[in-house]
Design an enzyme around this catalytic site. Structure first.
Site, PDB file in Angstrom:
ATOM      1  N   GLU A   1       0.835  -1.208   0.000  1.00  0.00           N
ATOM      2  CA  GLU A   1       0.000   0.000   0.000  1.00  0.00           C
ATOM      3  C   GLU A   1       0.869   1.258   0.000  1.00  0.00           C
ATOM      4  O   GLU A   1       0.536   2.240  -0.664  1.00  0.00           O
ATOM      5  CB  GLU A   1      -0.946   0.006   1.208  1.00  0.00           C
ATOM      6  CG  GLU A   1      -1.935  -1.162   1.245  1.00  0.00           C
ATOM      7  CD  GLU A   1      -2.765  -1.309  -0.018  1.00  0.00           C
ATOM      8  OE1 GLU A   1      -2.997  -0.311  -0.727  1.00  0.00           O
ATOM      9  OE2 GLU A   1      -3.179  -2.451  -0.315  1.00  0.00           O
TER      10      GLU A   1
ATOM     11  N   ASP B   1       3.510  -4.230  -5.834  1.00  0.00           N
ATOM     12  CA  ASP B   1       4.084  -5.517  -5.403  1.00  0.00           C
ATOM     13  C   ASP B   1       5.608  -5.472  -5.511  1.00  0.00           C
ATOM     14  O   ASP B   1       6.323  -5.908  -4.605  1.00  0.00           O
ATOM     15  CB  ASP B   1       3.562  -6.669  -6.284  1.00  0.00           C
ATOM     16  CG  ASP B   1       2.129  -7.067  -5.941  1.00  0.00           C
ATOM     17  OD1 ASP B   1       1.612  -6.594  -4.909  1.00  0.00           O
ATOM     18  OD2 ASP B   1       1.538  -7.856  -6.712  1.00  0.00           O
TER      19      ASP B   1
HETATM   20 ZN   LIG Z   1      -2.659  -2.512  -4.461  1.00  0.00          ZN
END
Ligand SMILES: [Zn+2]
Length: 158
Positions: free
Chosen positions: A19, A100
């Site tokens: 995030e 990611d």
């Molecule tokens: Zn995400």
């Protein structure tokens, strides 16, 4: 028990790292700006046709109520909206891969992998949807695609 808890903590940190990747890479700001532009274009487009008598007469209206015109206009541009939302999904999915990769760069690749699997199990969502279906309908890439992207970047680093 303690060991399991530690592992969970690391998975939570990995998801938070993902995030934070969205934040660090300005994804939220880009999405916000894109939505503002889209809203501006929608209402701007409507102002171009709101005085068109054809728009109203085609649907049996002798008068030109603003709200009816807006509803008709929104229905008329649905095909364009499908294309735009497909484009948005492509961008959003690339944002997910970037976030990611950001978490992985911080050293949370394995924990993110485990955390994503756990989230998938809890959400009971489709594991490996058809690539075309998911490209059109999903804002997030399916788990299999995300995991293989994480693994691929691991291979590159070796
Ligand atoms: Zn995400």
């Amino acid at each position: 028990m303690l060991r399991r808890k530690c592992k969970n903590d690391e998975e939570i940190v990995a998801v938070i790292a993902h995030e934070l990747g969205h934040w660090k890479l300005n994804h939220t700001m880009y999405s916000f700006i894109a939505m503002q532009i889209l809203t501006f274009l929608q209402f701007g487009g409507y102002t171009l046709v709101r005085n068109s008598t054809d728009l109203f007469r085609s649907f049996g209206f002798d008068t030109q109520p603003v709200l009816i015109g807006l509803i008709q206009f929104q229905h008329a541009i649905i095909p364009i909206q499908h294309l735009v939302s497909f484009g948005f999904n492509l961008v959003r999915r690339s944002f997910e891969f970037q976030a990611d990769a950001f978490a992985k760069k911080l050293g949370y690749g394995a924990a993110l992998r485990a955390g994503l699997v756990k989230l998938q199990e809890e959400n009971l969502s489709a594991m490996n949807a058809d690539p075309w279906y998911s490209a059109y309908h999903y804002s997030h890439p399916p788990l299999v695609e995300r995991l293989s992207a994480i693994d691929e970047s691991e291979k590159k680093e070796d």
